[in-house]
Write a protein that holds these residues in place. Structure first.
Motif, PDB file in Angstrom:
ATOM      1  N   PHE A   1     -11.488   4.273  -2.992  1.00 54.92           N
ATOM      2  CA  PHE A   1     -10.903   3.230  -3.619  1.00 54.92           C
ATOM      3  C   PHE A   1     -10.873   1.939  -2.605  1.00 54.92           C
TER       4      PHE A   1
ATOM      5  N   LEU B   1       0.548   6.791  -6.679  1.00 53.17           N
ATOM      6  CA  LEU B   1      -0.323   7.496  -6.881  1.00 53.17           C
ATOM      7  C   LEU B   1       0.112   9.180  -6.811  1.00 53.17           C
TER       8      LEU B   1
ATOM      9  N   ALA C   1       1.822   1.670  -3.525  1.00 56.67           N
ATOM     10  CA  ALA C   1       0.545   2.050  -4.172  1.00 56.67           C
ATOM     11  C   ALA C   1       0.406   3.750  -3.834  1.00 56.67           C
ATOM     12  N   ALA C   2       0.598   4.120  -2.585  1.00 56.09           N
ATOM     13  CA  ALA C   2       0.357   5.559  -2.347  1.00 56.09           C
ATOM     14  C   ALA C   2       1.459   6.327  -3.169  1.00 56.09           C
TER      15      ALA C   2
ATOM     16  N   PHE D   1       0.740  -1.234   0.032  1.00 56.47           N
ATOM     17  CA  PHE D   1       0.073   0.013  -0.043  1.00 56.47           C
ATOM     18  C   PHE D   1       0.807   1.177   0.148  1.00 56.47           C
ATOM     19  N   PRO D   2       1.865   1.221   0.791  1.00 57.47           N
ATOM     20  CA  PRO D   2       2.871   2.470   0.797  1.00 57.47           C
ATOM     21  C   PRO D   2       3.363   2.748  -0.642  1.00 57.47           C
TER      22      PRO D   2
ATOM     23  N   TYR E   1      -5.376   5.655 -11.092  1.00 53.49           N
ATOM     24  CA  TYR E   1      -6.242   4.326 -10.308  1.00 53.49           C
ATOM     25  C   TYR E   1      -6.193   3.198 -10.738  1.00 53.49           C
TER      26      TYR E   1
ATOM     27  N   ILE F   1      -2.660  -3.759  -7.158  1.00 53.92           N
ATOM     28  CA  ILE F   1      -2.859  -4.322  -5.689  1.00 53.92           C
ATOM     29  C   ILE F   1      -3.759  -5.678  -5.955  1.00 53.92           C
TER      30      ILE F   1
ATOM     31  N   ILE G   1      -3.046   1.311 -10.465  1.00 51.34           N
ATOM     32  CA  ILE G   1      -2.914   0.751  -9.042  1.00 51.34           C
ATOM     33  C   ILE G   1      -3.859  -0.165  -8.664  1.00 51.34           C
ATOM     34  N   ALA G   2      -5.040  -0.243  -8.984  1.00 53.04           N
ATOM     35  CA  ALA G   2      -5.865  -1.174  -8.450  1.00 53.04           C
ATOM     36  C   ALA G   2      -5.756  -2.631  -9.265  1.00 53.04           C
TER      37      ALA G   2
ATOM     38  N   SER H   1      -4.314   4.516   3.325  1.00 54.84           N
ATOM     39  CA  SER H   1      -3.193   4.864   2.226  1.00 54.84           C
ATOM     40  C   SER H   1      -3.720   5.088   0.993  1.00 54.84           C
ATOM     41  N   MET H   2      -4.846   4.800   0.611  1.00 56.67           N
ATOM     42  CA  MET H   2      -5.496   4.889  -0.691  1.00 56.67           C
ATOM     43  C   MET H   2      -6.653   5.699  -0.689  1.00 56.67           C
TER      44      MET H   2
END
Lengths: 159, 177
Positions: free
Chosen positions: B139, A100, A96-97, A93-94, A106, A113, A109-110, B134-135
């Motif tokens: 999301f 972003l 991914a952030a 997640f970090p 998005y 993940i 990234i989706a 975080s998102m």
């Protein structure tokens, strides 16, 4: 914290079980060891391989690869990287952030993940051992395709 | 001795690969070794208690109980339990496989086992909280809702494409593991 809870739970149940029936408890431990030892070789192999892959695919390398590539190409790259590696969520997640912030979309990234969590090429040999080839491949393929559906919906919702 | 060597051959080969990597690029080689160490450490935090709990479950939980709550006729309850078991667990996906095998041994329905695996992989509650942080909630909530449908759909699709004979083979194999 959860880890300690798991150990605590196991110890409590072991004690209760031992008080109730020593022989059954011994059998349970024997079974536990047997099923662990049974997968140990595959397991160690996969973990060692994972160590190498994660060293090559550092967060920076992933961020570079995904970068700002938008559209289908970006999604394809994201899905491939997501499918190979198995990164725990607290690292994923970090990343991914960060992606972003660096301008990735998005949807990309989706896809990243979802494939990361559901598709595991490196762990396939282990999955084969438990579920057989056909079902494992089916599960991973469906999960891979499903990740794109999730990405499309997220792309629409978060426009 | 020879048997052990043969079983661990791949592991030894990968370790060899790591040493070669270390010679080519010291930094990446060292990183890979430290990765391996920390992954092993992560595993030691969850796998031993999971296997002990599985062993206990194997000897104590009667097959009838499991069949009732997750078996062929368990319906919605079975699906909910499968989700609950998977979503509140911790650990990487491969930790879920041995649990799935014990569920098979105890007569859980095949689609419920697949739902359990799916929930474990993607609708984990602790991860959801982290994802939201975080998102952003739009999301994470969208992905969570989508995943619930996806996990159930994938479970049923796989069951649909698996013949009774294949399922039987799998359940028989589980009994021997």
């Amino acid at each position: 914290m959860f880890d300690y809870a798991l150990y605590l739970l196991a110890v409590i149940f072991l004690i209760v079980s031992y008080k109730k029936d020593k022989k059954k408890t011994k059998m349970a431990l024997k079974k536990a060891w047997k099923s662990f030892e049974n997968i140990l070789p595959q397991f160690l192999t996969i973990l060692a391989l994972l160590g190498i892959v994660l060293a090559l695919l550092s967060p920076e390398v992933i961020a570079n690869l995904l970068g700002q590539k938008a559209g289908w190409l970006g999604m394809m790259i994201a899905s491939i990287i997501g499918s190979i590696t198995l990164i725990p969520g607290f690292i994923a997640f970090p990343i991914a952030a960060l992606l972003l912030k660096n301008g990735a979309g998005y949807a990309q990234i989706a896809v990243f993940i979802s494939t990361l969590m559901m598709v595991g090429i490196i762990t396939l040999p282990l999955e084969f051992k438990y579920f057989g080839k056909k079902i494992s491949i089916m599960r991973n393929t469906f999960a891979y395709l499903f990740s794109f559906i999730v990405a499309l919906v997220i792309g629409v919702v978060l426009r | 001795m020879k048997k052990i060597f043969k079983r661990y051959l791949w592991f030894i080969l990968i370790l060899g690969l790591n040493i070669i990597l270390l010679m080519i690029n010291r930094k990446i080689g060292l990183k890979s070794i430290s990765n391996f160490g920390s992954i092993i450490f992560e595993m030691l935090k969850i796998l031993p208690p999971i296997f002990v709990l599985l062993g206990l479950m194997d000897v104590w939980v009667p097959k009838e109980t499991m069949e009732k709550i997750m078996g062929e006729k368990s319906g919605l309850l079975g699906i909910l339990i499968a989700f609950f078991l998977g979503s509140f667990a911790a650990g990487p996906l491969y930790a879920a496989f041995p649990i799935a095998v014990v569920l098979m041994k105890k007569g859980a329905k095949f689609s419920n086992i697949l739902i359990f695996i799916g929930a474990w992989s993607t609708t984990k509650v602790p991860m959801f909280l982290f994802e939201t942080a975080s998102m952003g909630w739009r999301f994470s909530v969208t992905r969570f809702i989508m995943s619930i449908f996806g996990v159930i759909t994938i479970g049923y699709l796989i069951e649909l494409f698996t013949s009774e004979k294949e399922k039987k083979g799998l359940y028989n194999k589980a009994r021997l593991m």
